[in-house]
Design an enzyme around this catalytic site. Structure first.
Site, PDB file in Angstrom:
ATOM      1  N   GLY A  46      10.482   4.422  -3.190  1.00 54.16           N
ATOM      2  CA  GLY A  46      10.672   3.906  -1.843  1.00 54.16           C
ATOM      3  C   GLY A  46      12.105   3.573  -1.476  1.00 54.16           C
ATOM      4  O   GLY A  46      12.483   3.608  -0.305  1.00 54.16           O
ATOM      5  N   ASP A 105       6.850  -7.132  -1.192  1.00 52.15           N
ATOM      6  CA  ASP A 105       5.520  -7.396  -0.630  1.00 52.15           C
ATOM      7  C   ASP A 105       4.924  -8.586  -1.388  1.00 52.15           C
ATOM      8  O   ASP A 105       5.161  -9.745  -1.030  1.00 52.15           O
ATOM      9  CB  ASP A 105       4.682  -6.120  -0.778  1.00 52.15           C
ATOM     10  CG  ASP A 105       3.437  -6.121   0.087  1.00 52.15           C
ATOM     11  OD1 ASP A 105       2.884  -7.205   0.325  1.00 52.15           O
ATOM     12  OD2 ASP A 105       2.998  -5.051   0.523  1.00 52.15           O
ATOM     13  N   LYS A 133       8.085  -9.593   3.073  1.00 48.02           N
ATOM     14  CA  LYS A 133       6.901 -10.164   3.732  1.00 48.02           C
ATOM     15  C   LYS A 133       6.633 -11.538   3.132  1.00 48.02           C
ATOM     16  O   LYS A 133       5.903 -11.647   2.145  1.00 48.02           O
ATOM     17  CB  LYS A 133       5.674  -9.285   3.485  1.00 48.02           C
ATOM     18  CG  LYS A 133       5.679  -7.930   4.171  1.00 48.02           C
ATOM     19  CD  LYS A 133       4.370  -7.227   3.836  1.00 48.02           C
ATOM     20  CE  LYS A 133       4.245  -5.904   4.530  1.00 48.02           C
ATOM     21  NZ  LYS A 133       3.008  -5.201   4.097  1.00 48.02           N
ATOM     22  N   PHE A 154       0.996  -3.557   7.498  1.00 52.80           N
ATOM     23  CA  PHE A 154       1.306  -2.339   6.755  1.00 52.80           C
ATOM     24  C   PHE A 154       2.316  -1.502   7.528  1.00 52.80           C
ATOM     25  O   PHE A 154       2.071  -1.095   8.651  1.00 52.80           O
ATOM     26  CB  PHE A 154       0.037  -1.525   6.491  1.00 52.80           C
ATOM     27  CG  PHE A 154       0.242  -0.469   5.463  1.00 52.80           C
ATOM     28  CD1 PHE A 154       0.178  -0.777   4.116  1.00 52.80           C
ATOM     29  CD2 PHE A 154       0.528   0.835   5.842  1.00 52.80           C
ATOM     30  CE1 PHE A 154       0.393   0.202   3.152  1.00 52.80           C
ATOM     31  CE2 PHE A 154       0.743   1.817   4.882  1.00 52.80           C
ATOM     32  CZ  PHE A 154       0.672   1.497   3.537  1.00 52.80           C
ATOM     33  N   VAL A 155       3.472  -1.269   6.931  1.00 54.91           N
ATOM     34  CA  VAL A 155       4.531  -0.531   7.616  1.00 54.91           C
ATOM     35  C   VAL A 155       4.898   0.749   6.845  1.00 54.91           C
ATOM     36  O   VAL A 155       4.774   0.801   5.631  1.00 54.91           O
ATOM     37  CB  VAL A 155       5.796  -1.392   7.806  1.00 54.91           C
ATOM     38  CG1 VAL A 155       5.551  -2.478   8.820  1.00 54.91           C
ATOM     39  CG2 VAL A 155       6.264  -2.003   6.483  1.00 54.91           C
ATOM     40  N   ASP A 161       5.674   4.555   2.398  1.00 55.42           N
ATOM     41  CA  ASP A 161       4.670   5.588   2.581  1.00 55.42           C
ATOM     42  C   ASP A 161       3.278   5.049   2.873  1.00 55.42           C
ATOM     43  O   ASP A 161       2.970   3.893   2.587  1.00 55.42           O
ATOM     44  CB  ASP A 161       4.574   6.452   1.315  1.00 55.42           C
ATOM     45  CG  ASP A 161       3.869   5.712   0.165  1.00 55.42           C
ATOM     46  OD1 ASP A 161       4.388   4.663  -0.265  1.00 55.42           O
ATOM     47  OD2 ASP A 161       2.801   6.172  -0.272  1.00 55.42           O
ATOM     48  N   ARG A 167       7.373   8.833   4.448  1.00 53.95           N
ATOM     49  CA  ARG A 167       8.605   8.304   3.847  1.00 53.95           C
ATOM     50  C   ARG A 167       9.845   8.824   4.575  1.00 53.95           C
ATOM     51  O   ARG A 167      10.858   8.149   4.638  1.00 53.95           O
ATOM     52  CB  ARG A 167       8.707   8.715   2.373  1.00 53.95           C
ATOM     53  CG  ARG A 167       7.729   8.036   1.432  1.00 53.95           C
ATOM     54  CD  ARG A 167       8.180   8.301   0.001  1.00 53.95           C
ATOM     55  NE  ARG A 167       7.123   8.122  -0.979  1.00 53.95           N
ATOM     56  CZ  ARG A 167       6.837   6.970  -1.590  1.00 53.95           C
ATOM     57  NH1 ARG A 167       7.528   5.894  -1.296  1.00 53.95           N
ATOM     58  NH2 ARG A 167       5.878   6.889  -2.489  1.00 53.95           N
TER      59      ARG A 167
HETATM   60  C1  PRP Z   1       6.392  -0.346  -3.170  1.00 46.36           C
HETATM   61  C2  PRP Z   1       7.738  -0.700  -2.566  1.00 46.36           C
HETATM   62  C3  PRP Z   1       8.269  -1.768  -3.489  1.00 46.36           C
HETATM   63  C4  PRP Z   1       7.005  -2.450  -3.976  1.00 46.36           C
HETATM   64  C5  PRP Z   1       6.827  -3.749  -3.271  1.00 46.36           C
HETATM   65  O1  PRP Z   1       6.602   0.556  -4.214  1.00 46.36           O
HETATM   66  O2  PRP Z   1       8.591   0.434  -2.572  1.00 46.36           O
HETATM   67  O3  PRP Z   1       8.965  -1.204  -4.567  1.00 46.36           O
HETATM   68  O4  PRP Z   1       5.900  -1.583  -3.660  1.00 46.36           O
HETATM   69  O5  PRP Z   1       5.558  -4.298  -3.543  1.00 46.36           O
HETATM   70  P1  PRP Z   1       5.373  -5.621  -4.393  1.00 46.36           P
HETATM   71  O6  PRP Z   1       6.362  -6.635  -3.919  1.00 46.36           O
HETATM   72  O7  PRP Z   1       3.960  -6.016  -4.070  1.00 46.36           O
HETATM   73  O8  PRP Z   1       5.543  -5.278  -5.833  1.00 46.36           O
HETATM   74  P2  PRP Z   1       5.400   1.315  -4.900  1.00 46.36           P
HETATM   75  O9  PRP Z   1       5.105   0.657  -6.207  1.00 46.36           O
HETATM   76  O10 PRP Z   1       4.258   1.456  -3.955  1.00 46.36           O
HETATM   77  O11 PRP Z   1       5.977   2.752  -5.246  1.00 46.36           O
HETATM   78  P3  PRP Z   1       6.947   3.674  -4.351  1.00 46.36           P
HETATM   79  O12 PRP Z   1       8.279   2.985  -4.261  1.00 46.36           O
HETATM   80  O13 PRP Z   1       7.024   4.942  -5.127  1.00 46.36           O
HETATM   81  O14 PRP Z   1       6.315   3.847  -3.002  1.00 46.36           O
HETATM   82 MG    MG Z   2       8.831   1.007  -4.568  1.00 49.13          MG
END
Ligand code: PRP
Ligand code: MG
Length: 181
Positions: A46, A105, A133, A154-155, A161, A167
């Site tokens: 991300g 998050d 958040k 949810f954004v 994504d 993305r």
């Molecule tokens: C998402 C986002 C953050 C993380 C935040 O990554 O990019 O890295 O979640 O969430 P949290 O605070 O609840 O841990 P994800 O693990 O979904 O993988 P991605 O970056 O490949 O989308």
């Molecule tokens: Mg991530």
């Protein structure tokens, strides 16, 4: 042709707003780390967009490295356990580390990553995140640089994504309910 942005019900941050905020964060980071050896650690996947834009907005030399982490089990983060899918190439011992991610998050990812990197003997470990958040936070995470606090919605876009889509959207927004059904 359908645009990836057509599925958004609301744009929260436009490309221009994101770039303005990134530039402000970069100016602050450049000041704070002036004359210091800085390693940016992007959290795959991300953080790719933030990393690319933030690093290029900096007024200093940096090293860029990447980590990929994942929750154990069936993708549920509630277990609180994180494993490393790709570790750093760099040795961060004695160096200043800035973790770059696009969203905090629950805080699990960055809470775990901060303590993991902290155990490797760095000079410092800080966090830069574009979004946070506060209402969703379950783990204590201290982010030094935060673009915006947002409601618990949810954004998608700019690295964020929904089922691996959106993305590459330039704006950040909320998805139309029709996408989910
Ligand atoms: C998402 C986002 C953050 C993380 C935040 O990554 O990019 O890295 O979640 O969430 P949290 O605070 O609840 O841990 P994800 O693990 O979904 O993988 P991605 O970056 O490949 O989308
Ligand atoms: Mg991530």
């Amino acid at each position: 042709a359908a645009d990836v942005g057509d599925d958004l019900v609301e744009v929260l941050f436009t490309e221009a707003q994101i770039q303005t905020r990134i530039a402000e964060m970069a100016a602050e980071i450049s000041r704070d780390y002036e004359g210091k050896d800085l390693v940016l650690v992007g959290v795959l996947r991300g953080a790719v967009m933030v990393m690319a834009d933030l690093s290029r907005a900096l007024d200093k030399h940096v090293e860029m490295d990447w980590m990929a982490v994942s929750s154990y089990g069936s993708g549920t983060k509630s277990s609180g356990v994180v494993r490393i899918l790709k570790d750093l190439d760099a040795d961060i011992s004695g160096r200043h580390v800035l973790i770059v991610d696009e969203i905090i998050d629950t805080g699990l990812t960055l809470s775990w990553l901060t303590s993991n990197l902290g155990s490797r003997g760095p000079a410092s470990v800080e966090i830069a995140t574009l979004l946070r958040k506060p209402e969703a936070l379950q783990m204590p995470v201290k982010a030094k640089y935060v673009g915006w606090d947002i409601p618990n919605e949810f954004v998608v876009g700019y690295g964020l994504d929904y089922r691996e889509t959106y993305r590459n959207l330039r704006d950040i927004g909320t998805l139309s309910p029709s996408v989910y059904s």
